[in-house]
Design a protein around this motif. Structure first.
Motif, PDB file in Angstrom:
ATOM      1  N   ASP A 112       2.705   0.329   7.398  1.00 51.17           N
ATOM      2  CA  ASP A 112       4.118   0.114   7.134  1.00 51.17           C
ATOM      3  C   ASP A 112       4.549  -1.291   7.551  1.00 51.17           C
ATOM      4  N   ALA A 113       4.000  -1.797   8.635  1.00 50.86           N
ATOM      5  CA  ALA A 113       4.297  -3.167   9.052  1.00 50.86           C
ATOM      6  C   ALA A 113       3.750  -4.166   8.030  1.00 50.86           C
ATOM      7  N   PHE A 114       2.551  -3.890   7.513  1.00 48.44           N
ATOM      8  CA  PHE A 114       1.945  -4.734   6.479  1.00 48.44           C
ATOM      9  C   PHE A 114       2.822  -4.777   5.236  1.00 48.44           C
ATOM     10  N   ASN A 115       3.317  -3.619   4.817  1.00 48.26           N
ATOM     11  CA  ASN A 115       4.194  -3.562   3.648  1.00 48.26           C
ATOM     12  C   ASN A 115       5.504  -4.290   3.892  1.00 48.26           C
ATOM     13  N   ALA A 116       6.035  -4.170   5.102  1.00 49.31           N
ATOM     14  CA  ALA A 116       7.317  -4.807   5.417  1.00 49.31           C
ATOM     15  C   ALA A 116       7.219  -6.323   5.299  1.00 49.31           C
ATOM     16  N   CYS A 117       6.073  -6.901   5.658  1.00 51.80           N
ATOM     17  CA  CYS A 117       5.898  -8.353   5.603  1.00 51.80           C
ATOM     18  C   CYS A 117       5.751  -8.876   4.182  1.00 51.80           C
ATOM     19  N   GLY A 118       5.379  -8.004   3.245  1.00 55.34           N
ATOM     20  CA  GLY A 118       5.140  -8.455   1.884  1.00 55.34           C
ATOM     21  C   GLY A 118       3.687  -8.498   1.512  1.00 55.34           C
ATOM     22  N   GLY A 119       2.815  -7.983   2.398  1.00 59.83           N
ATOM     23  CA  GLY A 119       1.407  -7.879   2.070  1.00 59.83           C
ATOM     24  C   GLY A 119       0.580  -9.061   2.514  1.00 59.83           C
ATOM     25  N   LEU A 120      -0.636  -9.112   1.984  1.00 60.44           N
ATOM     26  CA  LEU A 120      -1.621 -10.088   2.417  1.00 60.44           C
ATOM     27  C   LEU A 120      -1.310 -11.504   1.952  1.00 60.44           C
ATOM     28  N   ILE A 121      -0.365 -11.664   1.045  1.00 61.84           N
ATOM     29  CA  ILE A 121      -0.040 -13.001   0.550  1.00 61.84           C
ATOM     30  C   ILE A 121       0.775 -13.805   1.559  1.00 61.84           C
ATOM     31  N   THR A 139      -6.412  11.974  20.673  1.00 62.34           N
ATOM     32  CA  THR A 139      -7.098  10.746  20.280  1.00 62.34           C
ATOM     33  C   THR A 139      -7.026  10.552  18.772  1.00 62.34           C
ATOM     34  N   SER A 140      -7.275  11.612  18.024  1.00 60.70           N
ATOM     35  CA  SER A 140      -7.217  11.532  16.568  1.00 60.70           C
ATOM     36  C   SER A 140      -5.802  11.246  16.081  1.00 60.70           C
ATOM     37  N   LEU A 141      -4.811  11.878  16.690  1.00 62.56           N
ATOM     38  CA  LEU A 141      -3.419  11.631  16.305  1.00 62.56           C
ATOM     39  C   LEU A 141      -3.027  10.176  16.549  1.00 62.56           C
ATOM     40  N   ALA A 142      -3.483   9.616  17.677  1.00 61.47           N
ATOM     41  CA  ALA A 142      -3.169   8.217  17.982  1.00 61.47           C
ATOM     42  C   ALA A 142      -3.825   7.287  16.962  1.00 61.47           C
ATOM     43  N   TYR A 143      -5.063   7.607  16.570  1.00 67.35           N
ATOM     44  CA  TYR A 143      -5.756   6.786  15.566  1.00 67.35           C
ATOM     45  C   TYR A 143      -5.032   6.847  14.221  1.00 67.35           C
ATOM     46  N   CYS A 144      -4.664   8.025  13.790  1.00 66.40           N
ATOM     47  CA  CYS A 144      -3.972   8.179  12.506  1.00 66.40           C
ATOM     48  C   CYS A 144      -2.596   7.511  12.543  1.00 66.40           C
ATOM     49  N   ALA A 145      -1.893   7.632  13.677  1.00 68.97           N
ATOM     50  CA  ALA A 145      -0.587   6.986  13.811  1.00 68.97           C
ATOM     51  C   ALA A 145      -0.729   5.466  13.770  1.00 68.97           C
ATOM     52  N   PHE A 146      -1.818   4.945  14.340  1.00 69.71           N
ATOM     53  CA  PHE A 146      -2.073   3.502  14.297  1.00 69.71           C
ATOM     54  C   PHE A 146      -2.187   3.027  12.849  1.00 69.71           C
ATOM     55  N   ILE A 147      -2.905   3.769  12.015  1.00 67.92           N
ATOM     56  CA  ILE A 147      -3.056   3.405  10.609  1.00 67.92           C
ATOM     57  C   ILE A 147      -1.700   3.405   9.905  1.00 67.92           C
ATOM     58  N   VAL A 148      -0.901   4.432  10.143  1.00 66.26           N
ATOM     59  CA  VAL A 148       0.395   4.558   9.471  1.00 66.26           C
ATOM     60  C   VAL A 148       1.326   3.410   9.883  1.00 66.26           C
ATOM     61  N   VAL A 149       1.405   3.123  11.174  1.00 70.00           N
ATOM     62  CA  VAL A 149       2.321   2.081  11.660  1.00 70.00           C
ATOM     63  C   VAL A 149       1.888   0.705  11.162  1.00 70.00           C
ATOM     64  N   MET A 150       0.597   0.415  11.226  1.00 71.64           N
ATOM     65  CA  MET A 150       0.120  -0.896  10.771  1.00 71.64           C
ATOM     66  C   MET A 150       0.314  -1.067   9.268  1.00 71.64           C
ATOM     67  N   SER A 163      -2.143  10.799   2.806  1.00 70.62           N
ATOM     68  CA  SER A 163      -3.216  11.652   2.291  1.00 70.62           C
ATOM     69  C   SER A 163      -4.544  11.329   2.976  1.00 70.62           C
ATOM     70  N   VAL A 164      -4.820  10.041   3.137  1.00 72.24           N
ATOM     71  CA  VAL A 164      -6.079   9.623   3.758  1.00 72.24           C
ATOM     72  C   VAL A 164      -6.135  10.036   5.222  1.00 72.24           C
ATOM     73  N   VAL A 165      -5.056   9.788   5.969  1.00 68.81           N
ATOM     74  CA  VAL A 165      -5.088  10.124   7.391  1.00 68.81           C
ATOM     75  C   VAL A 165      -5.141  11.633   7.606  1.00 68.81           C
ATOM     76  N   SER A 166      -4.605  12.393   6.675  1.00 70.03           N
ATOM     77  CA  SER A 166      -4.699  13.856   6.787  1.00 70.03           C
ATOM     78  C   SER A 166      -6.152  14.310   6.678  1.00 70.03           C
ATOM     79  N   ILE A 219       0.862  -1.177   0.000  1.00 68.11           N
ATOM     80  CA  ILE A 219       0.000   0.000   0.000  1.00 68.11           C
ATOM     81  C   ILE A 219       0.900   1.229   0.000  1.00 68.11           C
ATOM     82  N   PRO A 220       0.879   2.041  -1.044  1.00 69.77           N
ATOM     83  CA  PRO A 220       1.768   3.216  -1.091  1.00 69.77           C
ATOM     84  C   PRO A 220       1.531   4.147   0.098  1.00 69.77           C
ATOM     85  N   MET A 221       2.602   4.490   0.781  1.00 76.15           N
ATOM     86  CA  MET A 221       2.481   5.304   1.984  1.00 76.15           C
ATOM     87  C   MET A 221       2.009   6.723   1.670  1.00 76.15           C
TER      88      MET A 221
END
Length: 502
Positions: free
Chosen positions: A51-60, A38-49, A20-23, A13-15
């Motif tokens: 990047d972790a998803f991308n690091a693993c190689g995705g849903l495959i 609260t909003s910053l924590a929610y947006c940071a959760f999306i960004v961190v998850m 753009s979405v979290v903004s 997923i391109p960061m």
């Protein structure tokens, strides 16, 4: 010309899109009255998850699928819905900022584990030699027969173990759909065998058992098999899929929720059929029960101002928020739950009798969700709140990192991605349900009982189940007539050589 798109599991997923979405989400949440932290924590959760998803190689990959479902179905979907509905993120919660910060700490643990795992996991998975290239229908039929009748033919001492690893019915759907989709180049996924097994699971594992997982798992298996094989999605098919998903969630979810009261009733099947035959009445009864819970408050933990059916089940934050709040009041369960998860990795027949703890039920009693005499109702929490309830911040940081890392390493090294083996799809099926609500027990189960299940499935499907299925579905082979004689190919016609010209 018919427009079609070949669907596939996302691998990255391109960061820049994520930021753009979290903004936009952050701006909308500020307008709606959400507290900034609260909003910053929610947006940071999306960004961190992400990047972790991308690091693993995705849903495959199994690791990527765990991160995907753990992020999506704990906080992201619910937060997105709250924003679209115009409701502040911190409404209807006891301590939204603290709970989302706990989630963010858990996301950081997953991120660290993902970054390390991708460097040390095996390049060639351990099950790479167990492949099935044809005979998908025969293997599917064999899996269906084993899944339905296997418990009747194995020794009684091993029935419990078999039931724990028995995922052969959804695997049967996946195999049949994958085979048909690959055979037709992605143009079709429907087979009679897959439909029969799908309908059987929906009825007997889902509706008659009042199980939400049983109702939706066969459809997830169908979609996963088609997606892995490269299904071509047209506009009409997309409309059908969306309409089917909405209809299923609208009329099947009430049956699973109301039916919990009839699980021990001797006439449970008749009651299930009655609810299925009167879907509008069942829907109204379900909405009335949700309204009662919203008014009572003590037993009806909710995040939205109104009930939205299945959407209420696609986020774990409300019930996790209650558990995190109780933990801060001094009700921590210490490290004991994680110790029992470790012991559960050892088969019962190797250690004799061992005590069984239903931690979800015990946690539900702590937050006042269940009556004192109720010791059977299963309640689920996310791994983040479970880890925090054990030893607070140490649970979602230093203790969680090695647990997540070991799970990722074992799963990815065993099956690889769906491009390497078909067996990775079994982890994706499991994690679609257990990643968001399997508590901290899910990682330990993924490294033990699920490993055993997948290895057994790989061996059986590669060597045994196709033979079993071929007894009823003959294998088609192209056989030349006995009188046929091979005809030699004529020599290719080309320009004559110099000698021929002379």
């Amino acid at each position: 010309m018919k427009l079609a798109i070949k669907v596939s599991l996302p691998t990255h997923i391109p960061m820049r899109y994520v930021f753009s979405v979290v903004s936009v989400l952050f701006a909308l949440q500020m307008v709606e009255g959400t507290q900034m932290y609260t909003s910053l924590a929610y947006c940071a959760f999306i960004v961190v998850m992400t990047d972790a998803f991308n690091a693993c190689g995705g849903l495959i990959y199994p690791s990527g699928s765990y991160i995907f479902f753990a992020g999506l179905l704990t906080l992201i979907v619910g937060g997105l819905a709250k924003t679209v509905l115009g409701e502040p993120l911190d409404s209807n919660l006891l301590n939204a900022q603290k709970s989302i910060l706990v989630y963010l700490a858990g996301a950081c643990s997953l991120w660290v584990a993902a970054k390390i795992n991708v460097r040390i996991r095996r390049k060639k998975p351990l099950l790479a030699s167990f492949q099935i290239h044809d005979r998908f229908m025969q293997a599917s039929l064999g899996a269906a027969l084993l899944g339905q009748f296997g418990a009747m033919i194995i020794p009684l001492a091993y029935v419990t173990t078999f039931n724990q690893v028995n995922n052969f019915l959804p695997l049967s759907v996946l195999l049949a759909v994958y085979g048909k989709t690959a055979e037709t180049g992605g143009r079709r996924s429907f087979t009679v065998l897959a439909f029969v097994v799908w309908a059987w699971m929906l009825l007997y594992w889902g509706i008659f058992a009042f199980s939400k997982q049983g109702m939706f798992l066969p459809s997830v298996a169908w979609a996963l098999g088609a997606t892995i094989a490269g299904y071509w999605m047209t506009g009409k098919r997309l409309v059908f899929v969306v309409a089917f998903a909405i209809t299923s969630s609208t009329f099947l979810t009430p049956i699973s929720q109301i039916g919990r009261n009839y699980k021990d009733d001797p006439n449970a099947q008749e009651k299930a059929l009655d609810m299925l035959s009167h879907p509008l009445r069942t829907r109204e009864e379900y909405k009335a029960s949700l309204a009662d819970q919203m008014r009572v408050g003590a037993n009806g933990y909710h995040w939205f101002n109104e009930s939205y059916g299945l959407l209420d089940r696609l986020t774990m934050l409300p019930i996790d928020d209650a558990l995190i709040h109780v933990t801060d009041q001094g009700h921590s369960a210490t490290i004991v739950p994680i110790e029992t998860y470790v012991l559960n990795m050892i088969p019962r027949y190797l250690v004799g009798s061992k005590e069984t703890y239903h931690w979800g039920n015990l946690y539900a009693h702590e937050i006042g969700m269940l009556a004192d005499e109720d010791s059977t109702t299963g309640i689920s929490f996310s791994p983040f709140s479970d880890a925090y309830h054990c030893v607070q911040w140490w649970g979602v940081t230093l203790i969680s990192v090695p647990i997540f890392l070991m799970m990722f390493l074992v799963c990815d090294s065993l099956t690889g991605s769906t491009k390497d083996t078909l067996w990775a799809s079994l982890y994706i099926l499991q994690f679609s349900h257990f990643a968001p609500e399997g508590m901290m027990n899910a990682p330990f189960a993924a490294m033990s009982i699920n490993v055993f299940m997948i290895v057994v499935a790989a061996v059986l499907i590669t060597y045994i189940l196709p033979v079993l299925g071929s007894l009823l579905i003959p294998i088609r082979r192209t056989i030349l007539p006995l009188t046929s004689v091979p005809v030699p190919r004529p020599a290719p016609v080309g320009p004559r050589t110099i000698e021929e010209k002379l």
